[in-house]
Design an enzyme around this catalytic site. Structure first.
Site, PDB file in Angstrom:
ATOM      1  N   GLU A   1      10.137   1.495  10.280  1.00 25.92           N
ATOM      2  CA  GLU A   1      11.154   2.508   9.969  1.00 25.92           C
ATOM      3  C   GLU A   1      10.499   3.855  10.218  1.00 25.92           C
ATOM      4  O   GLU A   1       9.637   4.261   9.436  1.00 25.92           O
ATOM      5  CB  GLU A   1      11.563   2.435   8.487  1.00 25.92           C
ATOM      6  CG  GLU A   1      12.395   1.254   8.102  1.00 25.92           C
ATOM      7  CD  GLU A   1      13.763   1.265   8.745  1.00 25.92           C
ATOM      8  OE1 GLU A   1      14.262   2.353   9.116  1.00 25.92           O
ATOM      9  OE2 GLU A   1      14.331   0.180   8.884  1.00 25.92           O
TER      10      GLU A   1
ATOM     11  N   LYS B   1       0.890  -1.171   0.000  1.00 21.84           N
ATOM     12  CA  LYS B   1       0.000   0.000   0.000  1.00 21.84           C
ATOM     13  C   LYS B   1       0.928   1.221   0.000  1.00 21.84           C
ATOM     14  O   LYS B   1       1.470   1.593   1.027  1.00 21.84           O
ATOM     15  CB  LYS B   1      -0.899  -0.014   1.247  1.00 21.84           C
ATOM     16  CG  LYS B   1      -2.169   0.819   1.140  1.00 21.84           C
ATOM     17  CD  LYS B   1      -1.977   2.289   0.858  1.00 21.84           C
ATOM     18  CE  LYS B   1      -1.631   3.095   2.100  1.00 21.84           C
ATOM     19  NZ  LYS B   1      -1.445   4.551   1.761  1.00 21.84           N
TER      20      LYS B   1
ATOM     21  N   GLU C   1      10.936  15.973  14.595  1.00 26.95           N
ATOM     22  CA  GLU C   1      11.248  15.824  13.180  1.00 26.95           C
ATOM     23  C   GLU C   1      10.419  16.830  12.394  1.00 26.95           C
ATOM     24  O   GLU C   1       9.193  16.815  12.450  1.00 26.95           O
ATOM     25  CB  GLU C   1      10.920  14.401  12.723  1.00 26.95           C
ATOM     26  CG  GLU C   1      11.276  14.156  11.287  1.00 26.95           C
ATOM     27  CD  GLU C   1      11.089  12.706  10.872  1.00 26.95           C
ATOM     28  OE1 GLU C   1       9.970  12.183  11.027  1.00 26.95           O
ATOM     29  OE2 GLU C   1      12.061  12.104  10.394  1.00 26.95           O
TER      30      GLU C   1
ATOM     31  N   CYS D   1      14.241  10.816   6.253  1.00 26.15           N
ATOM     32  CA  CYS D   1      14.155  10.440   7.668  1.00 26.15           C
ATOM     33  C   CYS D   1      15.525  10.422   8.329  1.00 26.15           C
ATOM     34  O   CYS D   1      15.647  10.681   9.515  1.00 26.15           O
ATOM     35  CB  CYS D   1      13.452   9.103   7.831  1.00 26.15           C
ATOM     36  SG  CYS D   1      14.012   7.869   6.678  1.00 26.15           S
TER      37      CYS D   1
HETATM   38  P1  NAP Z   1       2.287   8.680   7.495  1.00 21.61           P
HETATM   39  O1  NAP Z   1       0.899   9.137   7.688  1.00 21.61           O
HETATM   40  O2  NAP Z   1       2.944   7.917   8.578  1.00 21.61           O
HETATM   41  O3  NAP Z   1       2.300   7.839   6.135  1.00 21.61           O
HETATM   42  C1  NAP Z   1       3.079   6.677   5.882  1.00 21.61           C
HETATM   43  C2  NAP Z   1       2.201   5.591   5.275  1.00 21.61           C
HETATM   44  O4  NAP Z   1       1.261   5.111   6.240  1.00 21.61           O
HETATM   45  C3  NAP Z   1       1.360   6.078   4.090  1.00 21.61           C
HETATM   46  O5  NAP Z   1       1.227   5.044   3.147  1.00 21.61           O
HETATM   47  C4  NAP Z   1       0.042   6.358   4.768  1.00 21.61           C
HETATM   48  O6  NAP Z   1      -1.050   6.413   3.890  1.00 21.61           O
HETATM   49  C5  NAP Z   1      -0.063   5.206   5.733  1.00 21.61           C
HETATM   50  N1  NAP Z   1      -1.005   5.406   6.834  1.00 21.61           N
HETATM   51  C6  NAP Z   1      -1.473   6.564   7.359  1.00 21.61           C
HETATM   52  N2  NAP Z   1      -2.330   6.318   8.353  1.00 21.61           N
HETATM   53  C7  NAP Z   1      -2.430   4.974   8.471  1.00 21.61           C
HETATM   54  C8  NAP Z   1      -3.171   4.094   9.327  1.00 21.61           C
HETATM   55  N3  NAP Z   1      -3.998   4.556  10.273  1.00 21.61           N
HETATM   56  N4  NAP Z   1      -3.014   2.750   9.154  1.00 21.61           N
HETATM   57  C9  NAP Z   1      -2.199   2.260   8.218  1.00 21.61           C
HETATM   58  N5  NAP Z   1      -1.491   3.050   7.388  1.00 21.61           N
HETATM   59  C10 NAP Z   1      -1.585   4.381   7.513  1.00 21.61           C
HETATM   60  O7  NAP Z   1       3.198   9.903   7.122  1.00 21.61           O
HETATM   61  P2  NAP Z   1       2.702  11.258   6.422  1.00 21.61           P
HETATM   62  O8  NAP Z   1       1.414  11.744   6.984  1.00 21.61           O
HETATM   63  O9  NAP Z   1       2.678  11.007   4.986  1.00 21.61           O
HETATM   64  O10 NAP Z   1       3.861  12.235   6.876  1.00 21.61           O
HETATM   65  C11 NAP Z   1       3.813  12.847   8.178  1.00 21.61           C
HETATM   66  C12 NAP Z   1       5.159  12.862   8.860  1.00 21.61           C
HETATM   67  O11 NAP Z   1       5.693  11.540   8.918  1.00 21.61           O
HETATM   68  C13 NAP Z   1       6.237  13.634   8.148  1.00 21.61           C
HETATM   69  O12 NAP Z   1       6.195  14.979   8.418  1.00 21.61           O
HETATM   70  C14 NAP Z   1       7.479  12.984   8.703  1.00 21.61           C
HETATM   71  O13 NAP Z   1       7.828  13.535   9.930  1.00 21.61           O
HETATM   72  C15 NAP Z   1       7.084  11.566   8.893  1.00 21.61           C
HETATM   73  N6  NAP Z   1       7.555  10.717   7.774  1.00 21.61           N
HETATM   74  C16 NAP Z   1       8.631   9.931   7.993  1.00 21.61           C
HETATM   75  C17 NAP Z   1       9.096   9.143   6.983  1.00 21.61           C
HETATM   76  C18 NAP Z   1      10.272   8.260   7.171  1.00 21.61           C
HETATM   77  O14 NAP Z   1      10.866   7.812   6.191  1.00 21.61           O
HETATM   78  N7  NAP Z   1      10.661   7.943   8.381  1.00 21.61           N
HETATM   79  C19 NAP Z   1       8.497   9.153   5.736  1.00 21.61           C
HETATM   80  C20 NAP Z   1       7.369   9.963   5.541  1.00 21.61           C
HETATM   81  C21 NAP Z   1       6.922  10.725   6.578  1.00 21.61           C
HETATM   82  P3  NAP Z   1      -1.449   7.870   3.271  1.00 21.61           P
HETATM   83  O15 NAP Z   1      -0.411   8.155   2.272  1.00 21.61           O
HETATM   84  O16 NAP Z   1      -2.777   7.665   2.670  1.00 21.61           O
HETATM   85  O17 NAP Z   1      -1.449   8.857   4.393  1.00 21.61           O
END
Ligand code: NAP
Ligand code: MG
Length: 462
Positions: free
Chosen positions: A245, A170, A369, A279
């Site tokens: 991660e 996904k 972050e 990250c």
């Molecule tokens: P996120 O919400 O954690 O998204 C990561 C993945 O998880 C996406 O595929 C997302 O889908 C999915 N997801 C979201 N809510 C979920 C749930 N309840 N159950 C299962 N899967 C779920 O991250 P983001 O909102 O895109 O970014 C927010 C913050 O996360 C950033 O500002 C950053 O600090 C952090 N981040 C960290 C990394 C890393 O590599 N460590 C990467 C991205 C972001 P959707 O795309 O539909 O939301």
């Protein structure tokens, strides 16, 4: 604008169960460039069933044949390199050169590394009167983010397939198009039906359904700590394996005697690359008080030079979030020496390359972050103070140490609570284990350590 209507399930593009779609937006200008289906619980269920059905045959496939499919995957990615780069530029906003040299190139290296590991890894070993079998964990549910959209899928799918697992992915809602290209490459590589499956959709719908599905044996997640914590809880309740991660707030420690200009310039480039959406970015620069003013000047000049060369952030929500952090930095008393909290352009999700001086360890911008082009420069008194500051967050994903010689830098790195440290500018190694200490995650990706995440052991006694 293209309207895609299928999801890659059981070796073919199949129509989604429901009518909803996700709009894919180019963050450089706000234009909708495509729509993809918003997968539902039913689509996830179909994909997991396909992965389960394909598991016995793929798990029993000789490692040399799995290696051959991964080598063919690498070749298919090479053939599509330009299309991949253009797609990542369109949906993530990364400058084309970065898309070519990182977003398209790194997954090729990683796929190639697992073609080799699948062929050479000892899936059986002897200890005393036992034979130990390293068997695939089973069906993998992978949930990935948008910041390195192809890399993060390949870093899960390639080792999973090398291990003999089957997988349902996904991808992030912001970057589903490059995930579709990967599914096409899997198909071209002759990966059997059901071994790799792709369900596009929203996190709380399709992502959650995948994490909760009883047919999934291991959930591998990359993304925010908040979502990772929930996924870990769901997996624990079902006694499923989980790999996480998560975020980071990595320290770039410049010890006295280091090449200051090089350490600062490489450090700034590390933070600004991919518009700060990395990250493992070294978002805290730690400098000895005697060199502090000089380092701040160098960092401000380096950031100012970036100007237009960094792309937009992935979407308007992230842009607002990052601008909010910059405002918070100012409000808490840090000193802006480059960039600032005003959006530099009318259109597009841009943020100025920003550097804060006089940042103290307890400030929000030194602890959380930000995930944008924002560097915090902190002052330390001596090495013990530097170590305390470096280790003083909930995270521990990456880091860097610069010193006059490698031995001194290495001695400091050994005391850091973090999963990776680059010594005097050491290069990225796609075979080195990548993953977090503390709240940066659970498990490791890449290389042999990334492969063993997808294996479980069975011992036979003779
Ligand atoms: P996120 O919400 O954690 O998204 C990561 C993945 O998880 C996406 O595929 C997302 O889908 C999915 N997801 C979201 N809510 C979920 C749930 N309840 N159950 C299962 N899967 C779920 O991250 P983001 O909102 O895109 O970014 C927010 C913050 O996360 C950033 O500002 C950053 O600090 C952090 N981040 C960290 C990394 C890393 O590599 N460590 C990467 C991205 C972001 P959707 O795309 O539909 O939301
Ligand atoms: Mg999200």
């Amino acid at each position: 604008m293209k309207a895609y209507d299928g999801m890659y399930i059981d070796g073919a593009w199949r129509p989604a169960a429901g009518p909803d779609v996700i709009e894919v937006v180019d963050p450089a200008d706000g234009q909708v460039i495509a729509t993809v289906p918003a997968g539902t619980v039913e689509d996830v269920d179909a994909a997991v069933r396909a992965a389960r059905a394909a598991l016995p045959a793929w798990a029993a496939t000789a490692p040399a044949e799995r290696a051959a499919r991964l080598a063919a995957l690498r070749d298919a990615l090479v053939a599509r390199q330009d299309e991949i780069a253009r797609t990542v530029t369109a949906e993530l906003g990364a400058p084309l050169k970065l898309s070519q040299t990182v977003h398209a190139a790194v997954p090729i290296a990683v796929a190639g590394s697992y073609a080799e590991l699948a062929a050479t890894y000892p899936f059986e070993e002897r200890t005393g009167n036992s034979t130990v079998l390293h068997e695939p964990v089973g069906v993998v549910g992978a949930i990935t983010p948008w910041n390195y959209p192809l890399h993060q899928i390949v870093a899960k799918a390639a080792p999973a397939l090398a291990a003999g697992c089957t997988i349902v992915v996904k991808p992030a809602e912001d970057t589903p198009l490059v995930a579709r290209l990967l599914a096409e490459a899997m198909h071209e590589a002759g990966v059997p039906a059901g071994v790799f499956n792709l369900v596009t959709g929203l996190g709380p719908v399709a992502g959650q359904a995948l994490a909760e599905h009883p047919g999934v044996d291991l959930v591998s997640f990359t993304g925010s700590t908040a979502v990772g914590r929930r996924i870990g809880a769901v997996a624990a309740a079902a006694v499923k394996k989980v790999a996480l991660e998560l975020g980071g707030k990595s320290a770039n420690v410049i010890l006295p005697g280091a090449d200051l200009a090089r350490a600062v310039n490489v450090g700034v480039a590390n933070v600004m690359s991919n518009s700060g959406q990395t990250c493992s970015a070294w978002t805290r620069m730690l400098v000895h008080r005697d060199q502090y003013d000089e380092a701040v000047e160098l960092a401000a000049a380096a950031a100012a030079k970036y100007g237009d060369r960094i792309g937009p952030l992935v979407n308007a929500t992230q842009q607002e979030r990052v601008l909010g952090y910059i405002e918070k930095g100012v409000a808490e008393g840090a000193r802006l020496v480059a960039g600032g909290p005003d959006a530099p352009r009318e259109r597009g999700c841009f943020v100025r390359p920003t550097v804060f001086a006089d940042v103290t360890p307890e400030m929000t911008i030194a602890q959380e972050e930000i995930f944008g082009p924002v560097l915090s420069v902190l002052r330390y008194e001596d090495e013990e103070d530097a170590l305390r500051i470096a280790n003083g967050t909930v995270y521990g994903l990456a880091g860097a140490v610069w010193a006059a010689d490698e031995a001194r830098a290495t001695a400091f790195a050994r005391r850091m609570e973090t999963g990776q440290v680059d010594i005097n500018g050491g290069r990225f190694n796609p075979l080195a284990p990548f993953g977090g200490y503390k709240q940066s995650g659970v498990g490791r990706e890449l290389g042999v350590h990334g492969l063993t995440e997808y294996l479980q052991t069975k011992s036979l006694q003779f």
